[in-house]
Design a protein around this motif. Structure first.
Motif, PDB file in Angstrom:
ATOM      1  N   THR A 105       0.844  -1.182   0.000  1.00 59.58           N
ATOM      2  CA  THR A 105       0.000   0.000   0.000  1.00 59.58           C
ATOM      3  C   THR A 105       0.881   1.234   0.000  1.00 59.58           C
ATOM      4  N   VAL A 106       0.564   2.181  -0.885  1.00 58.38           N
ATOM      5  CA  VAL A 106       1.301   3.439  -0.952  1.00 58.38           C
ATOM      6  C   VAL A 106       0.287   4.571  -0.786  1.00 58.38           C
ATOM      7  N   ARG A 107       0.432   5.320   0.297  1.00 60.16           N
ATOM      8  CA  ARG A 107      -0.440   6.470   0.538  1.00 60.16           C
ATOM      9  C   ARG A 107       0.276   7.717   0.052  1.00 60.16           C
ATOM     10  N   ALA A 108      -0.425   8.493  -0.775  1.00 59.30           N
ATOM     11  CA  ALA A 108       0.180   9.676  -1.387  1.00 59.30           C
ATOM     12  C   ALA A 108      -0.866  10.778  -1.460  1.00 59.30           C
ATOM     13  N   GLY A 109      -0.884  11.646  -0.464  1.00 56.26           N
ATOM     14  CA  GLY A 109      -1.862  12.734  -0.469  1.00 56.26           C
ATOM     15  C   GLY A 109      -3.275  12.195  -0.369  1.00 56.26           C
ATOM     16  N   LYS A 110      -4.128  12.631  -1.299  1.00 57.47           N
ATOM     17  CA  LYS A 110      -5.523  12.194  -1.313  1.00 57.47           C
ATOM     18  C   LYS A 110      -5.702  10.808  -1.913  1.00 57.47           C
ATOM     19  N   ARG A 111      -4.638  10.261  -2.448  1.00 60.92           N
ATOM     20  CA  ARG A 111      -4.723   8.976  -3.127  1.00 60.92           C
ATOM     21  C   ARG A 111      -4.005   7.879  -2.340  1.00 60.92           C
ATOM     22  N   THR A 112      -4.527   6.677  -2.506  1.00 68.37           N
ATOM     23  CA  THR A 112      -3.861   5.489  -1.988  1.00 68.37           C
ATOM     24  C   THR A 112      -3.767   4.503  -3.134  1.00 68.37           C
ATOM     25  N   TYR A 113      -2.596   3.914  -3.289  1.00 66.96           N
ATOM     26  CA  TYR A 113      -2.379   2.916  -4.331  1.00 66.96           C
ATOM     27  C   TYR A 113      -2.169   1.563  -3.664  1.00 66.96           C
ATOM     28  N   PHE A 114      -2.819   0.553  -4.220  1.00 67.89           N
ATOM     29  CA  PHE A 114      -2.700  -0.805  -3.721  1.00 67.89           C
ATOM     30  C   PHE A 114      -2.107  -1.669  -4.829  1.00 67.89           C
ATOM     31  N   PHE A 115      -1.023  -2.361  -4.522  1.00 67.15           N
ATOM     32  CA  PHE A 115      -0.402  -3.301  -5.439  1.00 67.15           C
ATOM     33  C   PHE A 115      -0.610  -4.681  -4.814  1.00 67.15           C
ATOM     34  N   ASP A 116      -1.466  -5.474  -5.412  1.00 71.45           N
ATOM     35  CA  ASP A 116      -1.825  -6.774  -4.842  1.00 71.45           C
ATOM     36  C   ASP A 116      -1.444  -7.894  -5.792  1.00 71.45           C
ATOM     37  N   VAL A 117      -0.582  -8.793  -5.318  1.00 69.78           N
ATOM     38  CA  VAL A 117      -0.239  -9.998  -6.069  1.00 69.78           C
ATOM     39  C   VAL A 117      -1.234 -11.065  -5.648  1.00 69.78           C
ATOM     40  N   LYS A 118      -1.879 -11.660  -6.635  1.00 72.40           N
ATOM     41  CA  LYS A 118      -2.865 -12.696  -6.357  1.00 72.40           C
ATOM     42  C   LYS A 118      -2.501 -13.950  -7.134  1.00 72.40           C
ATOM     43  N   ALA A 119      -2.998 -15.069  -6.664  1.00 71.40           N
ATOM     44  CA  ALA A 119      -2.734 -16.347  -7.311  1.00 71.40           C
ATOM     45  C   ALA A 119      -4.038 -16.946  -7.807  1.00 71.40           C
ATOM     46  N   THR A 120      -3.964 -17.564  -8.978  1.00 71.56           N
ATOM     47  CA  THR A 120      -5.105 -18.306  -9.496  1.00 71.56           C
ATOM     48  C   THR A 120      -5.125 -19.688  -8.852  1.00 71.56           C
ATOM     49  N   LYS A 121      -6.136 -20.460  -9.147  1.00 68.83           N
ATOM     50  CA  LYS A 121      -6.219 -21.828  -8.635  1.00 68.83           C
ATOM     51  C   LYS A 121      -5.042 -22.674  -9.105  1.00 68.83           C
ATOM     52  N   ASN A 122      -4.474 -22.323 -10.265  1.00 70.46           N
ATOM     53  CA  ASN A 122      -3.321 -23.064 -10.811  1.00 70.46           C
ATOM     54  C   ASN A 122      -1.993 -22.487 -10.333  1.00 70.46           C
ATOM     55  N   ASP A 123      -2.034 -21.592  -9.355  1.00 64.60           N
ATOM     56  CA  ASP A 123      -0.856 -20.954  -8.780  1.00 64.60           C
ATOM     57  C   ASP A 123      -0.113 -20.046  -9.772  1.00 64.60           C
ATOM     58  N   ASP A 124      -0.822 -19.500 -10.749  1.00 64.64           N
ATOM     59  CA  ASP A 124      -0.272 -18.443 -11.591  1.00 64.64           C
ATOM     60  C   ASP A 124      -0.499 -17.131 -10.861  1.00 64.64           C
ATOM     61  N   TYR A 125       0.473 -16.225 -10.939  1.00 67.37           N
ATOM     62  CA  TYR A 125       0.329 -14.929 -10.294  1.00 67.37           C
ATOM     63  C   TYR A 125      -0.181 -13.893 -11.284  1.00 67.37           C
ATOM     64  N   TYR A 126      -0.949 -12.949 -10.764  1.00 68.27           N
ATOM     65  CA  TYR A 126      -1.319 -11.759 -11.508  1.00 68.27           C
ATOM     66  C   TYR A 126      -1.313 -10.599 -10.533  1.00 68.27           C
ATOM     67  N   LEU A 127      -1.273  -9.403 -11.069  1.00 74.10           N
ATOM     68  CA  LEU A 127      -1.163  -8.192 -10.253  1.00 74.10           C
ATOM     69  C   LEU A 127      -2.380  -7.324 -10.464  1.00 74.10           C
ATOM     70  N   THR A 128      -2.932  -6.811  -9.372  1.00 68.68           N
ATOM     71  CA  THR A 128      -3.947  -5.767  -9.495  1.00 68.68           C
ATOM     72  C   THR A 128      -3.359  -4.488  -8.917  1.00 68.68           C
ATOM     73  N   ILE A 129      -3.548  -3.416  -9.642  1.00 66.94           N
ATOM     74  CA  ILE A 129      -3.123  -2.087  -9.200  1.00 66.94           C
ATOM     75  C   ILE A 129      -4.392  -1.271  -9.043  1.00 66.94           C
ATOM     76  N   THR A 130      -4.620  -0.779  -7.830  1.00 68.98           N
ATOM     77  CA  THR A 130      -5.830  -0.016  -7.560  1.00 68.98           C
ATOM     78  C   THR A 130      -5.459   1.371  -7.075  1.00 68.98           C
ATOM     79  N   GLU A 131      -6.073   2.383  -7.674  1.00 72.41           N
ATOM     80  CA  GLU A 131      -5.958   3.751  -7.183  1.00 72.41           C
ATOM     81  C   GLU A 131      -7.259   4.059  -6.470  1.00 72.41           C
ATOM     82  N   SER A 132      -7.171   4.489  -5.237  1.00 75.19           N
ATOM     83  CA  SER A 132      -8.340   4.850  -4.456  1.00 75.19           C
ATOM     84  C   SER A 132      -8.194   6.312  -4.048  1.00 75.19           C
TER      85      SER A 132
END
Length: 113
Positions: free
Chosen positions: A22-49
């Motif tokens: 999690t990166v908090r920057a002023g009015k914004r927060t960024y979330f970098f989340d590594v997730k795994a599929t059922k087959n253990d493949d990774y993917y990344l979600t980047i969220t700006e809040s």
């Protein structure tokens, strides 16, 4: 601006969240989340809040999300590195982390667009 991270090793066979930063920057927060599929493949979600305050004083969050899949990791990282190097070469002052009270914040500049 500050950041936090945590390792969320998920032993659930169905996949799930593995790592989060999690990166908090002023009015914004960024979330970098590594997730795994059922087959253990990774993917990344980047969220700006971004926190928004309504005229009545209530607040809500405006969120934008990007999903980045393993086949795109290398190209995405290369592209991000290229544009960040361009900015560092042409506007090194953007990376000084020092902002005077008279300088408009990036949030204010964004709001004025």
């Amino acid at each position: 601006m500050y950041s936090t991270f945590e390792n969320k090793q998920d032993n659930d066979e169905s996949g799930g969240e593995v790592y989060s930063k999690t990166v908090r920057a002023g009015k914004r927060t960024y979330f970098f989340d590594v997730k795994a599929t059922k087959n253990d493949d990774y993917y990344l979600t980047i969220t700006e809040s971004r926190k928004k305050i309504g005229k009545d004083g209530t607040f809500s969050y405006d969120k934008h999300k990007i999903y980045l899949y393993k086949e795109d990791f290398s190209k995405f990282a290369d592209g991000l590195e290229e544009v960040m190097n361009f900015i560092k070469e042409n506007k090194p002052e953007f990376f000084n982390n020092m902002q005077t009270a008279s300088d408009p914040s990036i949030d204010e500049e964004f709001d004025n667009l």
